[in-house]
Structure formats: C-alpha cells, structure tokens
Design an enzyme around this catalytic site. Structure first.
Site, PDB file in Angstrom:
ATOM      1  N   GLY A  10     -25.881 -28.235   4.964  1.00 30.71           N
ATOM      2  CA  GLY A  10     -26.587 -28.115   3.646  1.00 30.71           C
ATOM      3  C   GLY A  10     -25.626 -26.894   3.248  1.00 30.71           C
ATOM      4  N   THR A  35     -30.309 -34.101   2.361  1.00 26.85           N
ATOM      5  CA  THR A  35     -29.691 -33.310   0.963  1.00 26.85           C
ATOM      6  C   THR A  35     -28.511 -32.692   1.429  1.00 26.85           C
ATOM      7  OG1 THR A  35     -31.007 -31.364   1.429  1.00 26.85           O
ATOM      8  CG2 THR A  35     -31.929 -32.780  -0.253  1.00 26.85           C
ATOM      9  N   LYS A  90     -43.151 -31.823   5.387  1.00 23.16           N
ATOM     10  CA  LYS A  90     -42.912 -32.110   6.877  1.00 23.16           C
ATOM     11  C   LYS A  90     -42.053 -31.142   7.433  1.00 23.16           C
ATOM     12  CE  LYS A  90     -43.352 -36.355   8.429  1.00 23.16           C
ATOM     13  NZ  LYS A  90     -43.113 -37.898   8.316  1.00 23.16           N
ATOM     14  N   ASN A  98     -41.648 -27.457  15.208  1.00 28.00           N
ATOM     15  CA  ASN A  98     -40.530 -27.908  16.209  1.00 28.00           C
ATOM     16  C   ASN A  98     -39.457 -26.886  16.539  1.00 28.00           C
ATOM     17  OD1 ASN A  98     -41.782 -30.242  16.429  1.00 28.00           O
ATOM     18  ND2 ASN A  98     -40.550 -31.376  15.028  1.00 28.00           N
ATOM     19  N   TYR A 144     -43.020 -27.550  -2.056  1.00 32.11           N
ATOM     20  CA  TYR A 144     -42.148 -26.690  -1.435  1.00 32.11           C
ATOM     21  C   TYR A 144     -42.872 -25.188  -1.252  1.00 32.11           C
ATOM     22  CZ  TYR A 144     -37.622 -24.033  -1.125  1.00 32.11           C
ATOM     23  OH  TYR A 144     -36.621 -23.219  -0.721  1.00 32.11           O
ATOM     24  N   ARG A 185     -30.201 -27.897 -10.219  1.00 33.31           N
ATOM     25  CA  ARG A 185     -30.349 -26.448 -10.386  1.00 33.31           C
ATOM     26  C   ARG A 185     -29.604 -25.979 -11.316  1.00 33.31           C
ATOM     27  NH1 ARG A 185     -31.441 -24.383  -4.277  1.00 33.31           N
ATOM     28  NH2 ARG A 185     -29.760 -25.659  -3.837  1.00 33.31           N
TER      29      ARG A 185
HETATM   30  N1  UDP Z   1     -32.968 -24.500 -15.929  1.00 30.29           N
HETATM   31  C1  UDP Z   1     -32.696 -24.856 -17.202  1.00 30.29           C
HETATM   32  N2  UDP Z   1     -31.816 -25.796 -17.354  1.00 30.29           N
HETATM   33  C2  UDP Z   1     -31.279 -26.599 -16.149  1.00 30.29           C
HETATM   34  C3  UDP Z   1     -31.572 -26.150 -14.950  1.00 30.29           C
HETATM   35  C4  UDP Z   1     -32.604 -25.288 -14.916  1.00 30.29           C
HETATM   36  O1  UDP Z   1     -32.899 -24.100 -18.358  1.00 30.29           O
HETATM   37  O2  UDP Z   1     -30.529 -27.619 -16.488  1.00 30.29           O
HETATM   38  C5  UDP Z   1     -34.138 -23.449 -15.821  1.00 30.29           C
HETATM   39  C6  UDP Z   1     -35.391 -23.712 -15.082  1.00 30.29           C
HETATM   40  O3  UDP Z   1     -36.358 -24.129 -16.056  1.00 30.29           O
HETATM   41  C7  UDP Z   1     -35.725 -22.457 -14.341  1.00 30.29           C
HETATM   42  C8  UDP Z   1     -34.101 -21.784 -14.290  1.00 30.29           C
HETATM   43  O4  UDP Z   1     -33.084 -22.438 -15.104  1.00 30.29           O
HETATM   44  O5  UDP Z   1     -36.201 -21.510 -15.423  1.00 30.29           O
HETATM   45  C9  UDP Z   1     -33.720 -21.863 -12.755  1.00 30.29           C
HETATM   46  O6  UDP Z   1     -33.978 -23.372 -12.198  1.00 30.29           O
HETATM   47  P1  UDP Z   1     -33.409 -23.733 -11.049  1.00 30.29           P
HETATM   48  O7  UDP Z   1     -33.633 -25.184 -10.925  1.00 30.29           O
HETATM   49  O8  UDP Z   1     -31.820 -23.444 -10.629  1.00 30.29           O
HETATM   50  O9  UDP Z   1     -34.245 -22.959  -9.730  1.00 30.29           O
HETATM   51  P2  UDP Z   1     -35.870 -22.358  -9.637  1.00 30.29           P
HETATM   52  O10 UDP Z   1     -35.412 -20.921  -9.955  1.00 30.29           O
HETATM   53  O11 UDP Z   1     -36.616 -22.887 -10.841  1.00 30.29           O
HETATM   54  O12 UDP Z   1     -36.349 -22.577  -8.482  1.00 30.29           O
END
Ligand code: UDP
Length: 316
Positions: A10, A35, A90, A98, A144, A185
C-alpha cells in the site's frame, strides 16, 4: 530485526518497507492487493526483502522468526471503505486478531496503524490522545472508524493479557507519491483535476479543515514509535491546518492551473475539523514534521504527472 509489514504494497506500507530496509532490517511484506499494488514494491531490489500474497483476514502465515509486525493492512480512503465496508471491518477485526496471534506465536512486537477517524467528527480541537471521540457507529464511515476502534481495543487487550509489546499510531491525513490517483481522497483528486484542467471538486462549502502530513515525515514518526518504549496511542500528523477551500486555492497556485472550483454535496458525517495535537510525539519521540506543504505537494505533483503520462487510461 525481521519485520513483517501487513499492507506492505500500500501507500504507507511500501514507504515503510523502504525505511526498514534502509535501516538494515529484513522485511517480509504481506498484501492481497485489494487497494495496494505490486508496482509500489517494484523498485525494491534487496536480498533482505520478500513478499507474500495473503489475505490477512483469513490468517497470516510466516515461516521463521519475526521480531516486529507493522500492521498497516486496510482500505483507508473514504471512497475505498464505502465500497468495501465488509472487507474493512474484517481486516480491522479479524486481520488485527490474526496479526496479534502471529505476534504472540513469534514473541514479536506489533504496531497498529490506527487513525484520526477514531475521533470521528471531533468535539475537541485540536485532538489529543486523551479524547475519546464522536463516532456515528451506523453511518457510512462507521465501518472504518469502528474497525479501527476495535483494533485499538484488541491490541490493548493483548498487551495487558499477553504482555505483547504493542504500539498504536493514530495517523492523520497523509499524502505523497504512491497514493492511487483514483483513491478519491482530496490530495489525488485535486492534483489530478489541476493537472488535467478539470474543475476542482470542493465538497460542501469547503470550510471543513484538514492537516496534511508528507509520507516521509509520517514514516519517520512511525519508525521512532516502533523503536520506542511507548505502548499508549500517539498521534502522528502535521498540525498546520487548512480549510478545504484554502487547500484548493493552494493547489491551483502551486500547479498554475486555471481549473475552476466547483462545489459538490458534502458526504455524510464528513468531519468538520481535524488537526493533531502532536505534543506527545514531540516529547516522547523527539519527532516533528519537517516537509512543508509546498515541498511535499511539489514532489507528489511530479509523481502524479508521471503517472498520468504513463497510465492515461487509469487516470481517465
Ligand atoms: N474533499 C473535497 N473534494 C474532494 C475530495 C475530498 O472537498 O474531491 C474533502 C472531503 O469532504 C473532506 C476532506 O476533503 O472534508 C478530506 O477528504 P479525504 O477523502 O481526503 O479524507 P478524510 O479526511 O475525509 O478521511
């Protein structure tokens, strides 16, 4: 040491493989590529490295001695764990059980990759290790958050009952090369959109905050924690905090992109604010992040540019 790294193919797992090999250890990486990707390990050419393709939720089978287990296997992007909620639960529960069983059988130490998500949508800001969190157990992120909360609980139980030398790192938002372009993300999304000239998709009003740590800084904190005597959770992350909107503008500036910013619906239970209190890591580990967001984003940008040139289909 002979170190087993679950989730070794990863994003963070592969950087940990690099660091442990550079420190002279033997590394056995384990991954099922749900992933992770073999490409993240393809640069490694060392007789001290080996790989096992295994689904650790079904068991971990390692011959010979093991000194330490870095337990990093799990989907970690909200988009991934929304698609894979059962696998996420899981691996957090059965996979961690494990990994602890392996630690017990081999007399090894174990470090759990936990997360700032255990704080949920936090009511305490910045988040200290003492805060118990505010999690919606049945919401979309619950798979998660609760998997990692269970993982912390079972790690502490094995520490208390079986005297295993366990560590818990609570990882805050991290970015860098080897993130998947399509993991959903904020960093890969915005950088990809900026490079391609597509609109930057800000969810909600963009007033929610995050704090971004570069992968090598994070890995350094984790390495120090592994080598330390600390058994209680430690936050590792970068405390400089940005709103999502500020971050979008920073990406535009850095890339020189003319991409417009568009707003899309805010995902349910998206934490409104997040920033680590890293006082404990500073005191106990002598650690603090060194890479600025500009430097880190530049390096990540180069990685994504190269990826987009060489893998245009995946990027599309
Ligand atoms: N976010 C966003 N546009 C994107 C992807 C994420 O505005 O295209 C925002 C999301 O709503 C969150 C923050 O960016 O508030 C971080 O999101 P990410 O998915 O990176 O991880 P998180 O911190 O939520 O686990």
């Amino acid at each position: 040491m002979r170190i087993v790294i679950t989730g070794g193919a990863g994003f963070l797992g592969s950087h940990l493989c690099d660091r442990c090999l550079a420190e002279g250890h033997e590394v056995v990486a384990v991954d099922n590529f749900i992933t992770g990707s073999p490409e993240n390990l393809s640069h490694i050419d060392s007789p001290r490295f080996s790989f096992r393709k295994q689904n650790i939720s079904e068991g971990i089978f390692i011959d010979g001695n093991v000194d330490f287990i870095l337990h990093f296997a799990s989907p970690a992007s909200p988009v991934d764990y929304l698609e894979l909620p059962i696998q996420t639960l899981k691996v957090g529960a059965l996979g961690t059980h494990n990994a602890l069983g392996l630690a017990r059988a081999k007399g090894a130490g174990l470090l759990l990759a936990s997360t700032s998500e255990i704080y949920g949508d936090p009511l305490v800001h910045p988040q200290t290790e003492e805060y118990w969190g505010n999690v919606n157990t049945i919401g979309p992120r619950g798979c998660y958050d609760e998997a990692k909360r269970f993982a912390e609980a079972i790690v502490m139980a094995y520490h208390r009952i079986h005297n295993i030398d366990t560590k818990i790192v609570r990882i805050f938002n991290t970015y860098g090369p080897r993130m998947r372009l399509n993991d959903g993300r904020i960093v890969p999304n915005f950088l990809k959109q900026a490079i391609l000239g597509d609109p930057l998709t800000v969810y909600g009003g963009g007033q929610q905050t995050r704090s971004f740590c570069f992968a090598t800084d994070l890995v350094d904190g984790i390495y120090r924690l592994m080598m330390s005597q600390e058994n209680m959770p430690v936050n590792i992350g970068n405390p400089s905090e940005f709103t999502v909107l500020e971050f979008a503008n920073l990406v535009k500036k850095l890339t020189g992109s003319a991409s417009p910013i568009v707003h899309q619906p805010l995902p349910q239970d998206d934490p409104k604010q997040r920033r680590p209190d890293i006082t404990k890591a500073q005191h106990i580990l002598g650690w603090q992040p060194k890479v600025t967001l500009e430097e880190g984003l530049q390096e990540t940008l180069e990685y994504f540019r190269h990826k987009l040139e060489t893998m245009p289909l995946e990027a599309g």
